[in-house]
Motif scaffolding. Structure first.
Motif, short mmCIF file in Angstrom:
data_model
loop_
_atom_site.label_atom_id
_atom_site.label_comp_id
_atom_site.label_asym_id
_atom_site.label_seq_id
_atom_site.Cartn_x
_atom_site.Cartn_y
_atom_site.Cartn_z
N ALA A 16 1.93 3.13 2.33
CA ALA A 16 2.93 2.22 3.07
C ALA A 16 2.29 1.01 4.02
CB ALA A 16 3.80 2.91 3.97
N ILE A 17 1.32 1.58 4.68
CA ILE A 17 0.62 0.47 5.57
C ILE A 17 -0.20 -0.46 4.78
CG2 ILE A 17 -1.29 0.20 7.22
CD1 ILE A 17 -0.79 3.13 8.30
N GLU A 18 -0.85 -0.16 3.54
CA GLU A 18 -1.32 -1.13 2.62
C GLU A 18 -0.15 -1.88 2.05
OE1 GLU A 18 -3.21 1.30 -0.28
OE2 GLU A 18 -4.81 1.52 1.05
N ASP A 19 0.88 -1.65 1.83
CA ASP A 19 2.15 -2.34 1.14
C ASP A 19 2.37 -3.34 2.33
OD1 ASP A 19 1.92 -1.13 -0.95
OD2 ASP A 19 3.56 0.14 -0.76
N MET A 20 2.36 -3.01 3.68
CA MET A 20 3.05 -3.65 4.66
C MET A 20 1.86 -4.89 4.80
SD MET A 20 3.74 -2.61 8.58
CE MET A 20 4.99 -3.97 9.63
N ILE A 21 0.83 -4.71 4.78
CA ILE A 21 -0.31 -5.74 4.90
C ILE A 21 -0.26 -6.61 3.67
CG2 ILE A 21 -2.78 -6.09 4.99
CD1 ILE A 21 -3.13 -3.28 6.41
N GLN A 22 -0.28 -6.01 2.59
CA GLN A 22 -0.30 -6.87 1.30
C GLN A 22 1.31 -7.79 1.15
OE1 GLN A 22 -0.86 -4.25 -1.83
NE2 GLN A 22 -2.93 -3.82 -1.15
N ASP A 23 2.21 -7.32 1.64
CA ASP A 23 3.39 -8.21 1.53
C ASP A 23 3.58 -9.30 2.63
OD1 ASP A 23 4.88 -6.85 3.47
OD2 ASP A 23 6.01 -5.71 2.11
N GLY A 24 2.91 -9.06 3.65
CA GLY A 24 2.88 -10.08 4.92
C GLY A 24 3.76 -9.62 6.14
#
Length: 278
Positions: A239-247
């Protein structure tokens, strides 16, 4: 058939006892209103990070927690926010009072003896907060003879005592709001703690305070969870990785440090969340 009052009372007591027993063994915790919800510990008194404001909760930690909860399948109205004071965090996780904690919770080997972490989701650094019109302090090299404020028992206060004891006068207060007040009034020359906490205080000051921007430690903020729960750690890290990647991570930083010149240390941020996985 009509029960007599005494039988009704006895039946009520039996039902209550059964409910209490079921609650004791429930992983979701006690309280009917907690069923099907996720319980997340945050700070209630840190502007910009975890702050309770008119019955709502705002800050960077709150934004990250909401994103993680969403990725785990919970809507915002299915989150139960619980105050997580620094000294109580390990006990809250061990006792099952919360499912996770995001409260400027630095990952350390000592804490990992009691709980596990996911993340990190942010890397802070101890820095200095000064009055906006004071340009005599531009980094830790300018602290000789200065008066500093930090919170009693904090890692930041410990660092000052270890690194700058011969150079500064340290005032310790119960909270950073008290330190900010001392800074406003001129009782101290600077406040010291993690840079993102200082950025929240600077933002709340409406331009009267500023972060120097010369961090001299690294603090890896993690999501505290039950010890050994590698499956949950992996899901939180994703989830953290997704939050970083989508801005969304960067937007959360910007939204919660408005009005300041604060920028996270690009050498460490955004971090790679790998903690806690098998």
């Amino acid at each position: 058939m009509t029960f007599r009052p005494s039988i009704k009372r006895a039946a009520t007591r039996v039902v209550a006892a059964v409910a209490a027993l079921a609650c004791a063994f429930s992983l979701a915790g006690c309280g009917e209103d907690e069923a099907g919800k996720i319980r997340i510990g945050i700070k209630f008194d840190q502007p910009g990070l975890g702050f309770k404001k008119s019955g709502t909760y705002v800050g960077f930690d709150v934004d990250v927690a909401k994103y993680i909860a969403k990725e785990l399948g919970y809507s915002e109205d299915e989150i139960i926010w619980k105050e997580a004071p620094s000294k109580q965090r390990e006990a809250m996780i061990q006792n099952g009072d919360v499912d996770m904690i995001l409260a400027t919770y630095s990952i350390t080997d000592e804490r990992k003896k009691a709980v596990s972490f996911a993340g990190p989701y942010f890397v802070a650094g101890q820095d200095l907060l000064v009055r906006d019109d004071d340009h005599s302090i531009n980094g830790p090299e300018d602290l000789d003879g200065k008066r500093l404020c930090s919170v009693t028992g904090s890692t930041s206060a410990k660092t000052v005592k270890e690194k700058f004891a011969s150079e500064v006068q340290l005032m310790e207060q119960p909270g950073y709001a008290e330190c900010a007040t001392a800074l406003f009034s001129g009782i101290v020359d600077a406040v010291t703690t993690d840079d993102i906490i200082l950025a929240g205080l600077a933002s709340a000051s409406r331009g009267k305070l500023r972060v120097v921007g010369k961090p001299f430690t690294q603090e890896y903020y993690g999501v505290g969870i039950k010890k050994g729960d590698v499956r949950l750690a992996a899901r939180i890290n994703a989830a953290i990785e997704d939050m970083i990647q989508d801005g969304a991570w960067q937007r959360a930083i910007e939204d919660n440090t408005k009005g300041t010149s604060y920028q996270p240390n690009a050498k460490y941020n955004p971090p790679e969340p790998t903690e806690g996985e098998a």
